[in-house]
Design an enzyme around this catalytic site. Structure first.
Site, mmCIF file in Angstrom:
data_model
loop_
_atom_site.group_PDB
_atom_site.id
_atom_site.type_symbol
_atom_site.label_atom_id
_atom_site.label_comp_id
_atom_site.label_asym_id
_atom_site.label_seq_id
_atom_site.Cartn_x
_atom_site.Cartn_y
_atom_site.Cartn_z
ATOM 1 N N LYS A 167 0.964 -1.187 0.243
ATOM 2 C CA LYS A 167 0.055 0.200 0.047
ATOM 3 C C LYS A 167 1.210 1.395 0.254
ATOM 4 C CE LYS A 167 -1.759 3.297 2.783
ATOM 5 N NZ LYS A 167 -1.473 4.311 1.860
ATOM 6 N N GLU A 186 9.909 1.089 10.018
ATOM 7 C CA GLU A 186 11.243 2.731 9.996
ATOM 8 C C GLU A 186 10.166 4.017 10.612
ATOM 9 O OE1 GLU A 186 13.943 1.199 9.482
ATOM 10 O OE2 GLU A 186 12.954 -0.764 9.501
ATOM 11 N N GLU A 201 9.780 16.083 15.276
ATOM 12 C CA GLU A 201 10.032 16.079 13.874
ATOM 13 C C GLU A 201 10.021 17.043 12.429
ATOM 14 O OE1 GLU A 201 8.988 12.381 11.160
ATOM 15 O OE2 GLU A 201 10.888 12.027 10.366
ATOM 16 N N CYS A 257 13.290 11.289 6.575
ATOM 17 C CA CYS A 257 13.598 10.499 8.154
ATOM 18 C C CYS A 257 15.035 10.885 8.599
ATOM 19 C CB CYS A 257 13.278 9.218 7.909
ATOM 20 S SG CYS A 257 14.506 7.986 7.228
HETATM 21 P P1 NAD Z 1 3.151 8.225 6.951
HETATM 22 O O1 NAD Z 1 2.994 7.449 8.398
HETATM 23 O O2 NAD Z 1 1.858 9.634 6.957
HETATM 24 O O3 NAD Z 1 2.121 7.513 6.210
HETATM 25 C C1 NAD Z 1 3.335 6.361 5.769
HETATM 26 C C2 NAD Z 1 2.305 5.182 5.166
HETATM 27 O O4 NAD Z 1 1.010 4.808 6.312
HETATM 28 C C3 NAD Z 1 1.170 5.771 3.963
HETATM 29 O O5 NAD Z 1 1.237 4.587 3.234
HETATM 30 C C4 NAD Z 1 0.177 5.950 4.747
HETATM 31 O O6 NAD Z 1 -1.165 6.082 3.718
HETATM 32 C C5 NAD Z 1 0.286 5.050 5.669
HETATM 33 N N1 NAD Z 1 -0.555 5.043 6.628
HETATM 34 C C6 NAD Z 1 -0.993 6.389 7.356
HETATM 35 N N2 NAD Z 1 -1.850 6.729 8.681
HETATM 36 C C7 NAD Z 1 -2.254 4.870 8.661
HETATM 37 C C8 NAD Z 1 -2.968 3.870 9.081
HETATM 38 N N3 NAD Z 1 -3.667 4.602 10.156
HETATM 39 N N4 NAD Z 1 -2.817 3.111 9.270
HETATM 40 C C9 NAD Z 1 -2.599 1.714 8.304
HETATM 41 N N5 NAD Z 1 -2.074 3.096 7.399
HETATM 42 C C10 NAD Z 1 -1.225 4.207 7.167
HETATM 43 O O7 NAD Z 1 4.000 9.245 6.662
HETATM 44 P P2 NAD Z 1 4.524 10.264 5.250
HETATM 45 O O8 NAD Z 1 4.062 11.048 5.413
HETATM 46 O O9 NAD Z 1 3.865 9.090 3.933
HETATM 47 O O10 NAD Z 1 5.845 9.994 5.595
HETATM 48 C C11 NAD Z 1 7.031 10.452 6.357
HETATM 49 C C12 NAD Z 1 7.511 9.992 7.812
HETATM 50 O O11 NAD Z 1 7.591 8.441 7.597
HETATM 51 C C13 NAD Z 1 7.867 10.403 8.053
HETATM 52 O O12 NAD Z 1 8.209 10.456 9.469
HETATM 53 C C14 NAD Z 1 9.779 9.784 7.863
HETATM 54 O O13 NAD Z 1 10.589 9.734 8.769
HETATM 55 C C15 NAD Z 1 9.199 8.575 7.643
HETATM 56 N N6 NAD Z 1 10.169 7.890 7.500
HETATM 57 C C16 NAD Z 1 11.207 6.744 7.725
HETATM 58 C C17 NAD Z 1 11.960 6.533 7.063
HETATM 59 C C18 NAD Z 1 13.021 5.470 7.347
HETATM 60 O O14 NAD Z 1 13.537 4.667 7.198
HETATM 61 N N7 NAD Z 1 12.922 5.450 9.080
HETATM 62 C C19 NAD Z 1 12.025 6.788 6.157
HETATM 63 C C20 NAD Z 1 11.137 7.119 4.998
HETATM 64 C C21 NAD Z 1 10.482 8.187 5.900
#
Ligand code: NAD
Length: 500
Positions: free
Chosen positions: A176, A251, A386, A285
Site C-alpha cells: 500500500k 521504520e 520532526e 527521515c
Molecule cells: P505517514 O505515516 O503519514 O504515511 C506512511 C504510510 O502509512 C502511507 O502509505 C499512509 O497512507 C499510511 N498510513 C497512514 N496512516 C495509517 C494508518 N492509520 N493505518 C495504516 N496505514 C496508514 O508518513 P509519510 O508522511 O508518508 O512519510 C513521512 C514519515 O516517514 C516521516 O515521519 C519520516 O521520518 C518517515 N520515514 C522513515 C524512514 C525510515 O527509514 N525510518 C524513511 C522514510 C520516511
C-alpha cells in the site's frame, strides 16, 4: 499519462477500484494534476490479499529454490535500470524532488534487487547441535503473505527496501504505497511481473492510510506487516499487528543531529551540513535537523553556513540545475510553516529563510525557503518534533560530553553524523550516540548490505543485509530420530530412557 498509470495492480493485472473511484496525485511544483489513480479501499485490499494468499498457497514462488528466484530478481534490476529515466520522471512529478536527486536514487534502487538475489542464492539452512542421537536441521521458510505500507519521500527506494528481501525469501506481497506518490510503486509491481515474478506474488493497491492502509494492517490474511512512515502511524500499525499476533517491522521518524568538532575545515563542515539537511528539501527521515557546533568555531561556521544556505538554487525540479524543489504537498508546507512559526513565537532567531517562497514559478507550488534557526532551547517544539522540511537548527557545545548529551536528547534515534579529523574521537563519540546509523564525516549513505533501523521512537527492527532476508523468513525445526533401537516410554520396565 497513459491509462496504465492509473490502476491497481493485482494478480499481474490492472484493475479499477471495486467502486470505480479514483483520486488525483498533484504535482507539488505546479499544483497541477500529475496522475489520476484508482482509489483502493477495503474491498480492493481484500482482493489483493486473496491473490497473494493464492500465490503463497499454490505456488510456485514460495516453493521455488532460492537459487531460482535470484535470476528473476536480477532481470528485474536490469529492467529497472533500463527504465530509470521514465521512473525518475514519475518520481519528480509526484514528489517535487529535483531530477538531479531522483535520477541518482532510481538508478541506485536496482542494487537492492541484485543484493537480495545474491542473498537468496547463498541461502543456507542450519544443523544445530541438539543432544542425543538426533539430526536437528532448521529451515528458513517464507513468512507467507506480507503487507507493506510505504511513504512518499523516497517512494520507489523505500518500497524496494521492503519488496526485494521479501521476494528473495519467497513471500507474496501486498503493497500500500503513499497516496501522495503511488505511481512508481505500481510500476514496480508491473516490472517485477515482467521480469518473471509469477502473478499474485506482488500486488500494489494505491489508497489512503485511513482506508486502504488501515484495512491492510488489520487484515487477518496477513502474516507480517512492514511500515515506513511517521511514528504515530507506527503505533497504529504495531497495535494492529499485536492484535493479530503477527510480526511488525517499522521504520519511523527521525531528528538527526550533526556534530561538528573544531578540527574540521569550515568548507567541509558547511558542505556536510547542507548536504545532510537540504537534500529532498529536508523531507528525509535521516535529514540533518540539529546542527551542533563546537563553540570555538560556532560564529565562523554560522556565517559561512548562512551564505551557503541562502544560495541554494530552489526552483523547477525538472530543471537539471535545480538544487532544491518544493515540499511534497500542501499539508507538508502547512506543517513546516507551523513549526517554524512556533520556533519564532517561542523566542528562536531565524537566521535565513523562514517562510514560503512566492512570485515567479513559486506561486503555484509548495516552495519553502532553506532555513536556519538559532537561539533554540531543548524544550521548544522545533527541537522535539520532526519538521520534515528544509529547516536546520544550530546550537553550540563545549566538549564531547555536552555534544553527546545534546545529540541524545531526543525521542528519536535513527541517523546521526559526527564530523572530526580525530579518528579516535570520531569512533568514540559515534559509539555513544543512541542512533541506528552514525556517519563519520558523511551523511545519507545507505547500502543494501548495511543495517538500517531506528533506536527509540524511530522504529522496530532493521532493514537491509542478511538480517532483513532472515526477518522475512520463519524458522522450521525438523528433528530426525537416528536411534537404531525402538523406544517405548510406557513400557512397564522403562526407566530414564532419554534426555527429553
Ligand atoms: P505517514 O505515516 O503519514 O504515511 C506512511 C504510510 O502509512 C502511507 O502509505 C499512509 O497512507 C499510511 N498510513 C497512514 N496512516 C495509517 C494508518 N492509520 N493505518 C495504516 N496505514 C496508514 O508518513 P509519510 O508522511 O508518508 O512519510 C513521512 C514519515 O516517514 C516521516 O515521519 C519520516 O521520518 C518517515 N520515514 C522513515 C524512514 C525510515 O527509514 N525510518 C524513511 C522514510 C520516511
Amino acid at each position: 499519462m497513459s491509462k496504465r498509470d492509473h490502476l491497481i495492480w493485482i494478480d499481474a493485472q490492472e484493475v479499477a477500484a471495486a467502486d470505480g473511484s479514483t483520486f488525483e496525485v498533484e504535482n507539488p511544483a505546479t499544483g497541477e494534476v500529475a496522475f489520476e489513480v484508482a482509489h483502493g479501499k477495503t474491498a480492493d485490499i481484500d482482493r489483493a490479499v486473496a491473490a497473494a494468499r493464492r500465490a503463497a498457497d499454490e505456488g510456485p514462488w514460495p516453493q521455488m529454490h532460492p537459487r531460482e528466484r535470484g535470476p528473476i530478481l536480477r532481470r528485474a534490476a536490469e529492467l529497472l535500470r533500463a527504465r530509470r529515466s521514465e521512473l525518475a520522471d514519475v518520481e519528480v512529478r509526484s514528489t517535487g524532488r529535483p531530477m538531479r536527486e531522483m535520477h541518482q536514487q532510481v538508478g541506485r534502487t536496482a542494487d537492492w534487487l541484485d543484493f537480495f538475489a545474491s542473498v537468496a542464492e547463498t541461502h543456507e539452512d542450519r544443523v544445530v547441535p541438539a543432544i542425543g542421537n538426533l539430526l536437528n536441521y532448521v529451515r528458513r521458510v517464507p513468512v507467507g503473505v506480507v503487507g507493506q505500507i510505504t511513504p512518499w519521500n523516497h517512494p520507489l527506494l523505500i518500497t524496494m527496501k521492503k519488496v526485494a528481501p521479501a521476494l528473495a525469501a519467497g513471500n507474496t506481497i501486498v503493497v500500500k504505497p503513499s497516496e501522495v506518490a503511488p505511481v512508481a510503486p505500481i510500476e514496480l509491481g508491473r516490472l517485477l511481473n515482467e521480469a518473471g515474478v509469477p502473478p499474485g506474488v506482488v500486488n500494489v493497491v494505491p489508497g489512503f492510510g485511513a482506508e486502504a492502509g488501515k484495512a491492510l494492517s488489520e487484515h487477518r490474511g496477513i502474516d507480517k506487516l512492514d511500515l515506513t512512515g511517521g511514528t504515530e502511524t507506527g503505533r497504529h500499525i504495531a497495535a494492529a499487528g499485536g492484535r493479530n499476533l503477527i510480526p511488525v517491522q517499522a521504520e519511523l521518524g527521525g531528528k538527526a543531529p550533526v556534530l561538528v568538532f573544531e578540527d574540521v575545515p569550515i568548507a567541509s563542515a558547511v558542505a556536510g551540513a547542507t548536504f545532510a539537511t537540504f537534500v529532498a528539501s529536508g523531507q528525509s527521515c535521516i535529514a540533518g535537523a540539529r546542527l551542533l557546533v563546537q563553540r570555538t568555531r560556532y560564529e565562523e561556521l554560522l556565517r559561512a553556513l548562512i551564505d551557503r544556505v541562502s544560495s541554494i538554487r530552489v526552483g523547477d525540479p525538472m530543471d537539471p540545475d535545480t538544487q532544491m524543489g518544493p515540499l511534497a504537498s500542501k499539508q507538508q508546507l502547512a506543517r513546516v510553516m507551523e513549526l517554524v512559526t512556533s520556533a519564532r513565537d517561542e523566542g528562536a532567531t531565524i537566521l535565513c529563510g523562514g517562510d514560503r517562497l512566492g512570485g515567479d514559478i513559486f506561486d503555484n507550488g509548495y516552495f519553502f525557503a532553506p532555513t536556519l534557526i538559532a537561539d533554540v532551547r531543548q524544550d521548544m517544539r522545533i527541537m522535539r518534533e520532526e519538521v520534515f522540511g528544509p529547516v536546520l537548527t544550530v546550537q553550540s557545545f563545549e566538549d564531547e560530553d555536552e555534544a553527546v548529551e545534546l545529540a541524545n536528547d531526543s525521542d528519536f534515534g535513527l541517523g546521526a553524523a559526527v564530523w572530526t579529523n580525530d579518528l579516535k574521537r570520531g569512533h568514540l563519540v559515534a559509539q555513544r550516540i543512541r542512533s541506528g546509523s552514525v556517519w563519520i564525516n558523511d551523511h545519507h549513505r545507505v547500502d543494501p548490505a548495511s543495517p538500517w533501523g531506528g533506536f527509540k521512537d524511530s522504529g522496530v527492527g532493521s532493514e537491509n543485509g542478511v538480517v532483513a532476508y532472515n526477518d522475512y523468513t520463519i524458522q522450521q525445526s525438523i528433528l530426525v530420530n537416528l536411534d537404531r533401537g525402538s523406544f517405548d516410554w510406557f513400557a512397564p520396565e522403562a526407566r530414564d530412557l532419554r534426555y527429553s
